[in-house]
Scaffold this motif. Structure first.
Motif, PDB file in Angstrom:
ATOM      1  N   ASN A 175       0.704  -1.284   0.126  1.00  0.00           N
ATOM      2  CA  ASN A 175       0.087   0.044   0.041  1.00  0.00           C
ATOM      3  C   ASN A 175       0.851   1.319  -0.060  1.00  0.00           C
ATOM      4  OD1 ASN A 175      -2.682  -1.182  -0.085  1.00  0.00           O
ATOM      5  ND2 ASN A 175      -2.584  -1.422   2.272  1.00  0.00           N
ATOM      6  N   LEU A 176       1.841   1.329   0.839  1.00  0.00           N
ATOM      7  CA  LEU A 176       2.984   2.315   0.754  1.00  0.00           C
ATOM      8  C   LEU A 176       3.506   2.700  -0.393  1.00  0.00           C
ATOM      9  CD1 LEU A 176       4.078   4.316   2.662  1.00  0.00           C
ATOM     10  CD2 LEU A 176       5.836   3.110   3.298  1.00  0.00           C
ATOM     11  N   CYS A 177       3.985   1.396  -1.056  1.00  0.00           N
ATOM     12  CA  CYS A 177       4.567   1.672  -2.428  1.00  0.00           C
ATOM     13  C   CYS A 177       3.489   2.224  -3.167  1.00  0.00           C
ATOM     14  CB  CYS A 177       5.088   0.309  -2.957  1.00  0.00           C
ATOM     15  SG  CYS A 177       6.703  -0.517  -2.182  1.00  0.00           S
ATOM     16  N   TYR A 178       2.278   1.665  -3.401  1.00  0.00           N
ATOM     17  CA  TYR A 178       1.316   2.467  -4.410  1.00  0.00           C
ATOM     18  C   TYR A 178       1.074   3.807  -4.033  1.00  0.00           C
ATOM     19  CZ  TYR A 178      -2.633   2.379  -7.348  1.00  0.00           C
ATOM     20  OH  TYR A 178      -3.399   2.546  -8.466  1.00  0.00           O
ATOM     21  N   ILE A 179       0.871   4.094  -2.963  1.00  0.00           N
ATOM     22  CA  ILE A 179       0.623   5.565  -2.795  1.00  0.00           C
ATOM     23  C   ILE A 179       1.930   6.488  -2.977  1.00  0.00           C
ATOM     24  CG2 ILE A 179       0.090   7.212  -0.700  1.00  0.00           C
ATOM     25  CD1 ILE A 179      -1.438   5.009   0.882  1.00  0.00           C
ATOM     26  N   SER A 180       3.041   6.027  -2.746  1.00  0.00           N
ATOM     27  CA  SER A 180       4.136   6.663  -3.013  1.00  0.00           C
ATOM     28  C   SER A 180       4.360   6.994  -4.664  1.00  0.00           C
ATOM     29  CB  SER A 180       5.607   6.235  -2.633  1.00  0.00           C
ATOM     30  OG  SER A 180       5.811   4.783  -3.119  1.00  0.00           O
ATOM     31  N   SER A 181       4.066   5.794  -5.284  1.00  0.00           N
ATOM     32  CA  SER A 181       4.037   6.025  -6.589  1.00  0.00           C
ATOM     33  C   SER A 181       2.982   7.020  -7.288  1.00  0.00           C
ATOM     34  CB  SER A 181       3.872   4.722  -7.434  1.00  0.00           C
ATOM     35  OG  SER A 181       5.064   3.607  -6.966  1.00  0.00           O
ATOM     36  N   ALA A 182       1.770   6.969  -6.592  1.00  0.00           N
ATOM     37  CA  ALA A 182       0.808   7.565  -7.031  1.00  0.00           C
ATOM     38  C   ALA A 182       1.144   9.086  -6.867  1.00  0.00           C
ATOM     39  CB  ALA A 182      -0.583   7.207  -6.217  1.00  0.00           C
ATOM     40  N   VAL A 183       1.545   9.380  -5.665  1.00  0.00           N
ATOM     41  CA  VAL A 183       1.938  10.820  -5.270  1.00  0.00           C
ATOM     42  C   VAL A 183       3.288  11.475  -6.090  1.00  0.00           C
ATOM     43  CG1 VAL A 183       3.231  12.240  -3.358  1.00  0.00           C
ATOM     44  CG2 VAL A 183       1.282  10.685  -2.949  1.00  0.00           C
ATOM     45  N   GLY A 184       4.124  10.394  -6.563  1.00  0.00           N
ATOM     46  CA  GLY A 184       5.139  10.812  -7.464  1.00  0.00           C
ATOM     47  C   GLY A 184       4.719  11.169  -8.728  1.00  0.00           C
ATOM     48  N   SER A 185       3.512  10.400  -9.416  1.00  0.00           N
ATOM     49  CA  SER A 185       3.043  10.641 -10.466  1.00  0.00           C
ATOM     50  C   SER A 185       2.484  11.834 -10.490  1.00  0.00           C
ATOM     51  CB  SER A 185       2.040   9.493 -11.061  1.00  0.00           C
ATOM     52  OG  SER A 185       2.891   8.154 -11.096  1.00  0.00           O
ATOM     53  N   LEU A 186       1.592  12.123  -9.423  1.00  0.00           N
ATOM     54  CA  LEU A 186       0.838  13.452  -9.396  1.00  0.00           C
ATOM     55  C   LEU A 186       1.831  14.584  -9.524  1.00  0.00           C
ATOM     56  CD1 LEU A 186      -2.031  14.914  -8.686  1.00  0.00           C
ATOM     57  CD2 LEU A 186      -1.447  14.410  -6.361  1.00  0.00           C
ATOM     58  N   VAL A 187       2.740  14.668  -8.556  1.00  0.00           N
ATOM     59  CA  VAL A 187       3.724  15.633  -8.531  1.00  0.00           C
ATOM     60  C   VAL A 187       4.551  15.846 -10.028  1.00  0.00           C
ATOM     61  CG1 VAL A 187       5.791  16.531  -7.491  1.00  0.00           C
ATOM     62  CG2 VAL A 187       4.065  15.518  -6.002  1.00  0.00           C
ATOM     63  N   GLY A 188       4.656  14.693 -10.647  1.00  0.00           N
ATOM     64  CA  GLY A 188       5.220  14.869 -11.975  1.00  0.00           C
ATOM     65  C   GLY A 188       4.344  15.269 -13.232  1.00  0.00           C
ATOM     66  N   MET A 189       3.141  15.072 -12.956  1.00  0.00           N
ATOM     67  CA  MET A 189       2.294  15.432 -13.786  1.00  0.00           C
ATOM     68  C   MET A 189       1.709  16.904 -13.549  1.00  0.00           C
ATOM     69  SD  MET A 189       0.017  12.085 -14.181  1.00  0.00           S
ATOM     70  CE  MET A 189      -1.168  12.577 -15.123  1.00  0.00           C
ATOM     71  N   SER A 190       1.768  17.428 -12.538  1.00  0.00           N
ATOM     72  CA  SER A 190       1.640  18.929 -12.191  1.00  0.00           C
ATOM     73  C   SER A 190       2.969  19.841 -12.169  1.00  0.00           C
ATOM     74  CB  SER A 190       0.601  18.935 -11.028  1.00  0.00           C
ATOM     75  OG  SER A 190       1.586  18.475  -9.762  1.00  0.00           O
ATOM     76  N   GLY A 191       4.012  19.311 -11.302  1.00  0.00           N
ATOM     77  CA  GLY A 191       4.971  20.242 -10.912  1.00  0.00           C
ATOM     78  C   GLY A 191       5.880  20.183 -11.964  1.00  0.00           C
ATOM     79  N   MET A 192       6.031  19.217 -12.534  1.00  0.00           N
ATOM     80  CA  MET A 192       7.030  19.002 -13.683  1.00  0.00           C
ATOM     81  C   MET A 192       6.650  19.713 -14.990  1.00  0.00           C
ATOM     82  SD  MET A 192       9.839  17.777 -12.454  1.00  0.00           S
ATOM     83  CE  MET A 192       9.536  18.543 -10.837  1.00  0.00           C
ATOM     84  N   VAL A 193       5.346  19.323 -15.192  1.00  0.00           N
ATOM     85  CA  VAL A 193       4.722  19.971 -16.448  1.00  0.00           C
ATOM     86  C   VAL A 193       4.589  21.720 -16.192  1.00  0.00           C
ATOM     87  CG1 VAL A 193       2.656  20.223 -17.616  1.00  0.00           C
ATOM     88  CG2 VAL A 193       3.389  17.903 -16.844  1.00  0.00           C
ATOM     89  N   TYR A 194       4.429  22.153 -14.924  1.00  0.00           N
ATOM     90  CA  TYR A 194       4.392  23.562 -14.827  1.00  0.00           C
ATOM     91  C   TYR A 194       5.858  24.153 -15.000  1.00  0.00           C
ATOM     92  CZ  TYR A 194       3.707  28.049 -12.376  1.00  0.00           C
ATOM     93  OH  TYR A 194       3.421  29.390 -12.400  1.00  0.00           O
ATOM     94  N   ILE A 195       6.767  23.504 -14.707  1.00  0.00           N
ATOM     95  CA  ILE A 195       8.236  23.820 -14.950  1.00  0.00           C
ATOM     96  C   ILE A 195       8.390  23.838 -16.670  1.00  0.00           C
ATOM     97  CG2 ILE A 195      10.767  23.268 -14.639  1.00  0.00           C
ATOM     98  CD1 ILE A 195       9.964  22.186 -11.939  1.00  0.00           C
ATOM     99  N   GLN A 196       8.050  23.005 -17.101  1.00  0.00           N
ATOM    100  CA  GLN A 196       8.376  22.910 -18.587  1.00  0.00           C
ATOM    101  C   GLN A 196       7.346  23.979 -19.336  1.00  0.00           C
ATOM    102  OE1 GLN A 196       6.998  18.844 -19.248  1.00  0.00           O
ATOM    103  NE2 GLN A 196       8.301  17.955 -18.419  1.00  0.00           N
TER     104      GLN A 196
END
Length: 587
Positions: free
Chosen positions: A185-206
């Protein structure tokens, strides 16, 4: 000699763990392993949402062509985990596979960053006119090589890091079976949070700081991921690879084909079939009876040794091997029902649609088009939390007994939600296109219509709910239905599904592009979405997914009740029980 038994396979995997020093492994290693997987997910997900814009704006590619490239890249990324999981379990081990995956992911992202930083590495584009030169063969080779290297890296890392973390909990899980559930469960949540930050924060930087900075941050994150993982190397339990079950599967097929003219007895007698000593599985099941021929003993003096082992495993297999193959074959129809769901999720035209709409959250803040996909992850996380913490406890309280949906049922509900999301996409696109034409933007694909992009949020919410049901339902169903020896493959089948789904999406888009251009003036999936008919394309996908839902119902009925629905134990429970039994024997 007889093929390896399940017990032998378990021993091969466990003996290195039992003989390793006590100070290795444990809970203290998990932060390094989880961080490695989460940072890789953050970096990779930060690249994918805006890649369609990078290919069309910087490389001057047409939308349909660029979409196909992204489909193939995503297909390769989702297919490599199956290959890497087999290599890790059979030859190299999980630690070397994760290490290689981390290095390859870093190198692939670094090469992609070079295409944004070195002017000669990409086509020349006139910023005033917006026209770009056609990319040279060398420039495309550099770009495509970055995709290939990243796919290999992601496949190697994602295929092994979950199981590698579970290896560290071997002794703990024997006394507390819930620790593995908490870890997953912890792995799934951490991957989901990583995906969320990547799809929002990284895209904003680009979007705000350019492609150089937008691609450079994932490179730095992947470097941090490598350092984090390797820094704890002395602490890890590094188990030796176990024997592969794949040889046993092939042996069953070969043996059954060699005995294809043999008649299967109508009444099962244990002495007729070859099985492991002391095995509770003395008779094969009646389903897929052709494969039962592989374990029929024709002449015990010729086919069996003095200790009741098969003299030639390519002509005589065990009942266990036959049932392993049957389990794998039987789930294939239900597995195939997720292909079109993955194809619908991977459509890059969603980003182009959002980019042509008003994305202002406030008068001074505009949400990047690629960040809208983050709502899918948010919806997924919220729905999983509500389902596990609110809906199931409330349903159990109302019924007076524990209540939950089986993995197979959740798969079907997920397909239905994904189907509805495409209907919403088609309706929104039809209104957006009509408004674009009304406002005189027919010839301007870059124009922004006076329609809020937040009308697309229901699509992402429905997709998130569908993913929460279908994807997790698939993992749960495959893990429970397949034998313990195939647990790694069971957890990788979802990735294979996504890979085939991306290939299907590429085929559907190419076919629609060719046929619609032949029938009409403009393609449905034209680069100018104001002249194309993306709404027709979404309605086509809706029809395909609805037919897929009916196909799922037929496959589900044909399969019959799953182990979970029939009240059988799951592989997770059997796995922990096996550990405890072996520990008692050692005592």
């Amino acid at each position: 000699m007889e093929g390896p038994s399940v017990a032998d396979d378990d021993r091969d995997m466990e003996e290195p763990l039992l003989s390793t020093a006590d100070h290795k492994g444990g809970l203290r290693t998990l932060p390094f392993i989880i961080a490695n997987g989460a940072l890789e997910k953050l970096a990779s997900q930060g690249l994918s949402p805006s890649m369609i814009l990078y290919l069309t704006m910087v490389y001057g590619m047409k939308s349909a062509y660029a979409s196909n490239i992204i489909f193939l890249w995503s297909a390769a990324t989702n297919f490599t985990p199956i290959i890497c999981a087999f290599l890790a379990d059979s030859y190299f081990g999980r630690f070397p596979m994760i290490a290689a995956g981390s290095i390859f992911s870093f190198l692939g992202m670094f090469v992609l960053w070079l295409t944004a930083m070195i002017p000669q590495a990409r086509p020349f584009c006139d910023e005033i006119s917006g026209r770009c030169d056609a990319p040279s063969r060398a420039q495309l080779s550099l770009l495509y090589s970055s995709y290939a290297i990243m796919s290999i890296g992601s496949g190697c890392l994602q295929s092994s890091y979950l199981a590698f973390g579970a290896d560290q909990l071997y002794r703990t899980s024997k006394s507390n079976s819930g620790i593995l559930d908490s870890y997953f469960n912890l792995c799934y949540i951490s991957s989901a949070v990583g995906s969320l930050v990547g799809m929002s924060g990284m895209v904003y930087i680009q979007d705000r700081m350019g492609w150089g900075m937008g691609f450079g941050v994932p490179v730095a994150l992947m470097l941090l991921s490598m350092i984090t993982f390797f820094s704890a190397s002395p602490l890890y339990l590094k188990s030796m690879p176990s024997r592969s079950w794949c040889a046993g599967i092939v042996q069953v097929v070969v043996a059954a084909c060699k005995k294809r003219h043999m008649q299967v007895p109508s009444v099962g007698i244990p002495e007729t079939y070859h099985h492991e000593n002391g095995s509770p599985c003395a008779l094969p099941s009646d389903k897929l009876r052709f494969f039962n021929k592989a374990c029929i003993i024709r002449n015990s003096e010729e086919e069996l040794t003095s200790d009741r082992r098969a003299s030639n495993p390519w002509t005589l297999c065990t009942v266990e091997q036959v049932e392993d193959l049957k389990a794998l074959v039987r789930i294939i129809p239900l597995w195939s029902t997720g292909i079109l769901v993955s194809a619908a999720l991977s459509q890059s035209f969603y980003t182009l649609q959002v980019a042509s709409m008003d994305r202002h959250l406030t008068p001074s803040f505009e949400v990047p088009a690629g960040s809208f996909g983050a709502m899918l992850v948010v919806s997924l996380i919220i729905w999983i939390t509500l389902y596990n913490r609110v809906i199931l406890p409330l349903a159990s309280k109302c019924r007076g007994k524990p209540t939950r949906l089986s993995g197979k049922t959740r798969m079907g509900i997920g397909i239905l939600f994904s189907t509805l999301s495409l209907a919403v996409s088609a309706i929104v696109e039809s209104n957006r296109r009509a408004l674009a034409i009304k406002e005189g933007f027919s010839d301007d694909p870059n124009a922004v219509v006076n329609m809020s992009a937040f009308w697309t949020l229901p699509r992402y919410i429905l997709f998130g709910m569908g993913e929460g049901f279908n994807a997790i339902g698939q993992i749960e169903f495959f893990y429970n239905e397949l034998p313990k020896a195939m647990s790694s493959v069971a957890t990788s089948l979802l990735g294979l599904n996504m890979s085939v789904g991306n290939l299907a999406a590429s085929f559907i888009m190419t076919t629609v592009d060719n046929f619609s251009k032949a029938a009409e003036v403009k393609s449905w999936v034209s680069s100018n979405i104001n002249k194309g008919h993306s709404d027709y394309y979404y309605w086509l996908l809706f029809g395909l997914l609805f037919a897929n839902f009916l196909y799922f119902l037929a496959c589900s009925k044909s399969y019959g009740p799953s182990k979970e629905e029939a009240g059988g134990g799951s592989n997770a429970e059997d796995h922990n029980n096996t550990f405890m039994i072996k520990e008692e024997k050692q005592r």
